[in-house]
Enzyme design. Structure first.
Site, PDB file in Angstrom:
ATOM      1  N   LYS A 186       0.921  -1.202  -0.179  1.00  0.00           N
ATOM      2  CA  LYS A 186       0.127  -0.140   0.080  1.00  0.00           C
ATOM      3  C   LYS A 186       0.843   1.216   0.014  1.00  0.00           C
ATOM      4  O   LYS A 186       2.048   1.315   0.180  1.00  0.00           O
ATOM      5  CB  LYS A 186      -0.905  -0.019   1.097  1.00  0.00           C
ATOM      6  CG  LYS A 186      -1.858  -1.125   1.152  1.00  0.00           C
ATOM      7  CD  LYS A 186      -2.855  -0.829   0.000  1.00  0.00           C
ATOM      8  CE  LYS A 186      -4.336  -1.890  -0.068  1.00  0.00           C
ATOM      9  NZ  LYS A 186      -3.977  -3.220  -0.553  1.00  0.00           N
TER      10      LYS A 186
HETATM   11  C1  LIG Z   1     -10.323  -2.070  -1.629  1.00  0.00           C
HETATM   12  C2  LIG Z   1      -9.438  -2.973  -0.375  1.00  0.00           C
HETATM   13  N1  LIG Z   1      -9.912  -3.191   0.684  1.00  0.00           N
HETATM   14  C3  LIG Z   1      -9.800  -3.987   1.709  1.00  0.00           C
HETATM   15  C4  LIG Z   1      -8.270  -4.541   1.672  1.00  0.00           C
HETATM   16  C5  LIG Z   1      -7.755  -5.407   2.781  1.00  0.00           C
HETATM   17  O1  LIG Z   1      -6.482  -4.852   3.167  1.00  0.00           O
HETATM   18  P1  LIG Z   1      -5.425  -5.886   3.925  1.00  0.00           P
HETATM   19  O2  LIG Z   1      -4.617  -6.302   2.957  1.00  0.00           O
HETATM   20  O3  LIG Z   1      -4.881  -4.888   4.652  1.00  0.00           O
HETATM   21  O4  LIG Z   1      -6.206  -6.475   4.891  1.00  0.00           O
HETATM   22  C6  LIG Z   1      -7.532  -4.537   0.368  1.00  0.00           C
HETATM   23  C7  LIG Z   1      -6.104  -4.483   0.318  1.00  0.00           C
HETATM   24  O5  LIG Z   1      -5.378  -4.965  -0.722  1.00  0.00           O
HETATM   25  C8  LIG Z   1      -8.172  -3.500  -0.568  1.00  0.00           C
HETATM   26  O6  LIG Z   1      -7.478  -3.203  -1.685  1.00  0.00           O
END
Ligand SMILES: Cc1ncc(COP(=O)(O)O)c(C=O)c1O
Length: 401
Positions: A186
């Site tokens: 990210k």
């Molecule tokens: C749109 C979206 N929501 C939620 C998440 C979930 O995040 P995490 O990978 O930190 O659990 C992501 C991760 O890529 C995402 O792109």
């Protein structure tokens, strides 16, 4: 979306502050922590940046979604509307909450289409989750307007758009609650991690307790001597992640600035080509510039165009074939595949609703994605690489358009 590209002395200093104390837990250990409260400080600075009253760091963006839904009291029998272009975590979190995901088309913003949202609202809708996909804004003016008319809270999934804005206001602060991800790829990263922001104190306190087994986190009350208003679970962030978050957050404006510069170089090459159009970005100033999304006139041309780019080793992402982000490719959703022998949560759901979804439910979105190519943009794109991309785009245009 590359916070890891700018790791440096700042991250090392923050981490060594933590390692010198030996305290990895965000709560307690007052005597040993030498004044270090990295997670709490990260929360405060993140909230200050966004202009939100409250923030809660958690173990991931997925956890942030789950905790936000718990805080809103969402569970079996409830419907939660999200969009057909998002990372699977968004609907996994809805299902994990016991609720039923309902999907909408996306429009040329590549985010939730407001008109389809309006059509999908029922008496059971308990939350709406627009997703600020691939770095830029969902149409929050319209989405929040619709949600408010129906009295439904909005959870903004801002996992892919930390630092993004719309009309000068930070994404994540338009709805009842916003969530962010700091996973390994990210814009800013803590390895794994997430954040929840809200202006609603009651919601914040519920989320805070739920993410830590019900602990109430009352200042001055020793941990473990507090009560539990309700059951929770463990979605806590630890001090090493908070330390990384502090260093990364300070670099966010620089990251976005560099990405904007790199994105502009590639966009300028594409703009010269007749037949190419771009994703509609509602506020260019507030774009985080983590991706550059553009359309070819039709699917056949998009595939051929990308073929030439790939031959030159600078291929773009063709989300139409992506199994993680694009509704028609979410096979576990259509097939109801789960480790659970009873078929739960797709079957034998406590709400009594079997979850069934049709692959071809979103013809508009599918039409858009046939023609869509996306370049991921990063901070350190060398002149040599950008020149190669520009040349490949010119080659592809000559061959295909
Ligand atoms: C749109 C979206 N929501 C939620 C998440 C979930 O995040 P995490 O990978 O930190 O659990 C992501 C991760 O890529 C995402 O792109």
């Amino acid at each position: 979306m590359p916070g890891f590209e700018v790791f440096g002395e700042e991250e090392k200093r923050e981490i060594s502050d933590v390692l010198e104390t030996g305290v990895l837990f965000r709560y307690g250990f007052e005597k040993d922590r030498k004044g270090n409260y990295k997670v709490a400080e990260f929360e405060k600075r993140f909230a200050d940046m966004c202009g939100a009253s409250f923030s809660l760091a958690v173990s991931s963006g997925s956890a942030a979604l789950r905790v936000a839904m718990a805080g809103l009291g969402i569970g079996p029998g409830d419907e939660v509307i999200t969009q057909g272009f998002t990372f699977i975590a968004t609907w996994e979190a809805i299902i994990e909450s016991g609720a039923t995901p309902v999907f909408t088309e996306v429009d040329d913003t590549l985010c939730m289409e407001p008109a389809d949202l309006e059509r999908k609202i029922t008496g059971r809708t308990k939350a709406i989750i627009p997703v600020h996909m691939i770095g830029a804004q969902a149409n929050m003016r319209e989405i929040v307007g619709i949600a408010n008319r129906h009295g439904i809270p909005v959870i903004e999934d801002t996992a892919q758009a930390s630092g993004g804005k719309l009309d000068g206001r930070y994404l994540g602060t338009f709805g009842a609650v916003g969530i962010f991800s700091f996973d390994a790829v990210k814009t800013i990263t803590t390895g794994e991690g997430g954040m929840i922001v809200t202006n609603d104190k009651g919601l914040y306190l519920s989320c805070s307790a739920f993410h830590d087994h019900g602990h109430e986190h009352i200042p001055g009350v020793e941990r473990g001597l507090d009560n539990r208003r309700f059951m929770g679970f463990n979605f806590r962030m630890m001090e090493l992640q908070g330390a990384l978050g502090l260093a990364q957050l300070a670099k966010l404006p620089f990251i976005i600035q560099e990405q904007k510069r790199n994105k502009e170089t590639i966009k300028t090459a594409l703009e010269k080509i007749e037949g190419i159009t771009f994703r509609r970005i509602l506020d260019l100033e507030g774009d985080t510039a983590t991706f550059l999304a553009f359309f070819l006139p039709d699917g056949e041309k998009a595939r051929r165009f990308n073929g030439v780019l790939s031959k030159n080793k600078v291929g773009a992402i063709y989300y139409r074939d992506n199994t993680w982000h694009f509704y028609p490719n979410w096979n576990e959703l259509f097939n109801g595949t789960t480790l659970c022998k009873s078929g739960w949560p797709f079957k034998n759901n406590v709400s009594g609703i079997d979850l069934t979804y049709q692959k071809d439910a979103f013809p508009k979105t599918q039409g858009l994605f046939e023609r869509l190519l996306v370049y991921p943009i990063s901070v350190k794109m060398s002149e040599e690489y950008l020149t190669r991309v520009t040349a490949a785009i010119e080659d592809a245009a000559k061959e295909v358009l």
